[in-house]
Design a protein around this motif. Sequence first.
Motif, PDB file in Angstrom:
ATOM      1  N   THR A 223       0.990   0.035   5.539  1.00 57.47           N
ATOM      2  CA  THR A 223       0.367  -1.282   5.465  1.00 57.47           C
ATOM      3  C   THR A 223       0.278  -1.753   4.019  1.00 57.47           C
ATOM      4  O   THR A 223       0.546  -2.928   3.716  1.00 57.47           O
ATOM      5  CB  THR A 223      -1.035  -1.241   6.090  1.00 57.47           C
ATOM      6  N   ALA A 224      -0.081  -0.840   3.131  1.00 57.78           N
ATOM      7  CA  ALA A 224      -0.174  -1.193   1.708  1.00 57.78           C
ATOM      8  C   ALA A 224       1.192  -1.592   1.153  1.00 57.78           C
ATOM      9  O   ALA A 224       1.292  -2.537   0.341  1.00 57.78           O
ATOM     10  CB  ALA A 224      -0.749  -0.018   0.920  1.00 57.78           C
ATOM     11  N   LEU A 225       2.250  -0.920   1.577  1.00 60.47           N
ATOM     12  CA  LEU A 225       3.588  -1.269   1.109  1.00 60.47           C
ATOM     13  C   LEU A 225       4.034  -2.620   1.670  1.00 60.47           C
ATOM     14  O   LEU A 225       4.705  -3.395   0.981  1.00 60.47           O
ATOM     15  CB  LEU A 225       4.582  -0.177   1.508  1.00 60.47           C
ATOM     16  N   ARG A 226       3.635  -2.910   2.914  1.00 60.37           N
ATOM     17  CA  ARG A 226       3.954  -4.224   3.478  1.00 60.37           C
ATOM     18  C   ARG A 226       3.237  -5.321   2.694  1.00 60.37           C
ATOM     19  O   ARG A 226       3.803  -6.393   2.431  1.00 60.37           O
ATOM     20  CB  ARG A 226       3.563  -4.263   4.950  1.00 60.37           C
ATOM     21  N   GLU A 227       1.997  -5.073   2.308  1.00 58.02           N
ATOM     22  CA  GLU A 227       1.256  -6.051   1.508  1.00 58.02           C
ATOM     23  C   GLU A 227       1.898  -6.206   0.128  1.00 58.02           C
ATOM     24  O   GLU A 227       1.972  -7.323  -0.407  1.00 58.02           O
ATOM     25  CB  GLU A 227      -0.198  -5.598   1.372  1.00 58.02           C
ATOM     26  N   LEU A 228       2.371  -5.096  -0.447  1.00 57.80           N
ATOM     27  CA  LEU A 228       3.056  -5.175  -1.736  1.00 57.80           C
ATOM     28  C   LEU A 228       4.330  -5.998  -1.622  1.00 57.80           C
ATOM     29  O   LEU A 228       4.634  -6.816  -2.504  1.00 57.80           O
ATOM     30  CB  LEU A 228       3.373  -3.766  -2.242  1.00 57.80           C
TER      31      LEU A 228
ATOM     32  N   ALA B 105      -3.633   3.634  -5.021  1.00 57.99           N
ATOM     33  CA  ALA B 105      -4.815   2.868  -4.608  1.00 57.99           C
ATOM     34  C   ALA B 105      -5.266   3.256  -3.201  1.00 57.99           C
ATOM     35  O   ALA B 105      -6.470   3.224  -2.896  1.00 57.99           O
ATOM     36  CB  ALA B 105      -4.513   1.370  -4.676  1.00 57.99           C
ATOM     37  N   VAL B 106      -4.306   3.611  -2.337  1.00 63.91           N
ATOM     38  CA  VAL B 106      -4.664   4.075  -0.999  1.00 63.91           C
ATOM     39  C   VAL B 106      -5.331   5.443  -1.081  1.00 63.91           C
ATOM     40  O   VAL B 106      -6.315   5.724  -0.378  1.00 63.91           O
ATOM     41  CB  VAL B 106      -3.412   4.144  -0.098  1.00 63.91           C
ATOM     42  N   VAL B 107      -4.823   6.288  -1.962  1.00 61.73           N
ATOM     43  CA  VAL B 107      -5.367   7.647  -2.106  1.00 61.73           C
ATOM     44  C   VAL B 107      -6.792   7.613  -2.641  1.00 61.73           C
ATOM     45  O   VAL B 107      -7.668   8.365  -2.182  1.00 61.73           O
ATOM     46  CB  VAL B 107      -4.455   8.480  -3.027  1.00 61.73           C
TER      47      VAL B 107
ATOM     48  N   LEU C  46      -6.982  12.520   1.261  1.00 60.67           N
ATOM     49  CA  LEU C  46      -5.814  12.250   0.426  1.00 60.67           C
ATOM     50  C   LEU C  46      -6.057  12.626  -1.027  1.00 60.67           C
ATOM     51  O   LEU C  46      -5.124  13.045  -1.732  1.00 60.67           O
ATOM     52  CB  LEU C  46      -5.408  10.785   0.542  1.00 60.67           C
ATOM     53  N   GLU C  47      -7.278  12.470  -1.498  1.00 58.14           N
ATOM     54  CA  GLU C  47      -7.560  12.890  -2.869  1.00 58.14           C
ATOM     55  C   GLU C  47      -7.393  14.399  -3.014  1.00 58.14           C
ATOM     56  O   GLU C  47      -6.945  14.888  -4.051  1.00 58.14           O
ATOM     57  CB  GLU C  47      -8.970  12.470  -3.269  1.00 58.14           C
ATOM     58  N   ALA C  48      -7.735  15.129  -1.944  1.00 62.45           N
ATOM     59  CA  ALA C  48      -7.579  16.586  -1.982  1.00 62.45           C
ATOM     60  C   ALA C  48      -6.154  17.013  -1.637  1.00 62.45           C
ATOM     61  O   ALA C  48      -5.722  18.105  -2.020  1.00 62.45           O
ATOM     62  CB  ALA C  48      -8.564  17.242  -1.009  1.00 62.45           C
TER      63      ALA C  48
END
Length: 434
Positions: free
Chosen positions: A232-237, A304-306, A312-314
Amino acid sequence: MGSQFKSFTEKLLSFRTESGNEQPAQRWIRNQLDAVGFETYEWTADPELLANHPSFPSDPATIETADRPSVAGVVEFGDPDEGQTIVLNGHVDVVPAEEAQWDTDPFTPTWDGEKLIARGAADMKAGLSACLFAAKELAAQNTDSDELNGRLVVESVVGEEEGGIGAAMAALSNPYPFERDAAIVAEPTELELVTAVEGSVMLRLELEGKSAHAATRWRGESVLPHFERIRTALRELETERSLTVTHPLYERFETPWPISVGTVQAGSWASSVPATLTAEIRVGVAPGETVTEVESAVRDRIDAVVDGDDWLEAHPPSLERFSVQFEPASVSHDEPIVRHLQAGMEQNGLADTAPKGATYGADSRHYQAASIPTVLFGPGSIDNAHFPNESIQWDAVEQSKDVLVDTLAAILGEDTPTNTARTSHEPEGSRSKN
């Protein structure tokens, strides 16, 4: 010459020239060039040299060059050093054909009226044939004439579909004992003048979750919701870049710089929580941008998603380049090759001579990087390339050859050649960020 033109094209289309299998066709082409009196050249790419090129993988062992010669034929006019040297370039390699989806044998050229059907008909063996026969026709018309000065170089290169193996080598290490002033790549442009081509970066994303039995899936961590947030984030980008990265030649495209998730592989068993995922992503790069800049923008969006996601941070996803990269390329509309090709198009009834941009990559970028002003012009449509029942209308092939003949005659007939400075070229109205 018309029947010879058709016969040559049919024979060329009959060779199975998928990547790595170009050698038999190249030997035949070189023999044909020899037979019409062209001085011939041959080169094989050095994988060590290509591995240092930004388009190719850094490991030479992954770049297949053995038994993959590129060939060229040179014809000279008058005093060749007093005129221009123009390269007419085409690639002989084709993508594989899904034969079950074809109505005919992909490598048995078939005529439907004046439509020629075969793998490579549009992309781009018919265009390559037009280059050779344009040079041959111009040479035949000027056997005893001193009105033309210069050289024509007809190139048949390999590995375009793999990043431009033959063209990249020709750009990095000139295979000829003379300099090249300009080039025309006969990609299928629908007989339009293309002065800008898009680049692309290929990225492989890997995610790791935690497996569990499907009956107790809450004990695991599925990668799918995490990937969906990234997608979704890549589609927004992609949407943002379509609005903020502009170029006058790409305003006609709804999505000029597409971000495509081409493959996704997740999980290992239907009754298990999917704990791993690999996705391969192609990201369009606008003329004026670099592959590195666009890759950084993708990485920032995934970061930004992470951020703020405990799992995801771990367990951050990995992102790396793979396969080949295509830098964008464009040529100034002030270049003589642009002006002469526009005039040749007009002479042959093509009213729309305005320069266009293409959303695909091409070998032109390699010649542009070597400061050789390069345009794209050829018969057929990219919409027909890589498709089942690939075809081309023969009248368009003939017309492309006629345009080339008139264009080249004008260039080689100039009283005072216009030698351009060997610097990088920026397009008119280059992109800007709003």
